[in-house]
Motif scaffolding. Structure first.
Motif, PDB file in Angstrom:
ATOM      1  N   THR A 202      -4.652  -1.172  -0.190  1.00 37.19           N
ATOM      2  CA  THR A 202      -4.078  -1.412  -1.867  1.00 37.19           C
ATOM      3  C   THR A 202      -5.172  -2.806  -2.644  1.00 37.19           C
ATOM      4  OG1 THR A 202      -2.271  -2.256  -2.507  1.00 37.19           O
ATOM      5  CG2 THR A 202      -2.933  -3.063  -0.397  1.00 37.19           C
TER       6      THR A 202
ATOM      7  N   ASP B 172      -2.945  -3.362  -4.916  1.00 39.55           N
ATOM      8  CA  ASP B 172      -1.461  -4.220  -5.224  1.00 39.55           C
ATOM      9  C   ASP B 172      -1.336  -5.670  -4.728  1.00 39.55           C
ATOM     10  OD1 ASP B 172       0.730  -4.549  -6.318  1.00 39.55           O
ATOM     11  OD2 ASP B 172       2.120  -2.928  -5.906  1.00 39.55           O
TER      12      ASP B 172
ATOM     13  N   GLY C 108       0.610  -1.227  -0.377  1.00 37.25           N
ATOM     14  CA  GLY C 108      -0.167   0.132   0.257  1.00 37.25           C
ATOM     15  C   GLY C 108       1.307   1.671  -0.350  1.00 37.25           C
ATOM     16  N   GLU C 109       0.093   2.522  -0.079  1.00 39.83           N
ATOM     17  CA  GLU C 109       1.089   3.879  -0.220  1.00 39.83           C
ATOM     18  C   GLU C 109       2.372   3.971   0.814  1.00 39.83           C
ATOM     19  OE1 GLU C 109      -1.530   7.440  -0.541  1.00 39.83           O
ATOM     20  OE2 GLU C 109      -2.254   6.400  -1.765  1.00 39.83           O
TER      21      GLU C 109
END
Ligand code: GLU
Length: 232
Positions: A204, A206, A187-188
């Motif tokens: 996320t 991803d 995540g970020e």
């Protein structure tokens, strides 16, 4: 098989773990717990019952703790009654390694006897706890959490989704999988592991589904995947 969550990154790990465990509640469970890295070692907080009880306990006992790396679990007992002692995370003898596990270790009785014969002290009735001691033994040789998890898995017969943290590597979560689902996401603010993608959906999109025999080393900046031999 119940729920696993792990987070290492820039944010408050306790908050991320409790959020993840709440997302996993739909699966049903009897107890819950978290373990996270602190400057003086690993801190573990566990309860029988709901994640909301765990949340209250964390608020009472750990409001001032700052941590960016930890693991959490909701347990559906297979070996040993639902209790605080049997709840995950489980720790090594020296308390410097903590693990969460979904699944069943078929050869846990033999492994436990061998480990006790070599001086390990077991605290719980679970099959899971053998993993904590196997990783501890390997760590004494390798001083590398990911390599120690890979080594421990060579002794275990059964099903596992596994996440481990170590006080000597406070920015790492080591993950393994065999016949029990594990997803990893970036995540970020950091890296996540969970037993179900639903626990990561806010953080996320991803996401990688780990395959049997694959391992993942999570750090704040990303994830390294290896096979059983340690090849990247
Ligand atoms: N077999 C382990 C235990 O009884 C893990 C159970 C689970 O997957 O929640 O503690």
């Amino acid at each position: 098989m119940c729920g696993i969550i792990g987070y290492v990154g820039l944010d408050d790990a306790k908050k991320e773990l409790l959020k993840g465990l709440q997302a996993l509640e739909y699966r049903g469970y009897d107890s819950a717990g978290i373990a996270y890295c602190q400057p003086n070692g690993i801190k573990t907080i566990k309860t029988v019952g709901k994640v909301s009880c765990l949340k209250d306990k964390v608020a009472k006992e750990a409001a001032d703790d700052v941590t960016t790396c930890g693991i959490g679990h909701t347990r559906w007992a297979t070996h040993g009654k639902p209790s605080v002692v049997n709840a995950h995370p489980h720790t090594s003898c020296d308390g410097r390694i903590a693990i969460v596990h979904n699944g069943i270790i078929e050869n846990f009785a033999e492994l436990r006897e061998e480990l006790e014969g070599r001086g390990h002290h077991f605290k719980s009735e679970t099959d899971t706890e053998v993993f904590a001691h196997l990783i501890e033994e390997a760590y004494a040789e390798t001083h590398d959490l990911m390599a120690s998890v890979r080594e421990a898995c060579t002794h275990v017969v059964g099903a596992y989704g596994l996440a481990a943290v170590c006080a000597d590597e406070p920015g790492v979560i080591a993950v393994a999988r065999k016949d029990s689902p594990i997803v990893v996401g970036v995540g970020e603010t950091g890296s996540y592991v969970a037993s179900d993608v639903i626990a990561l959906i806010d953080a996320t999109r991803d996401v990688v589904v780990l395959e049997d025999g694959q391992f993942a080393k999570l750090t704040p900046s990303g994830v390294e995947y290896t096979d059983e031999a340690g090849n990247v």
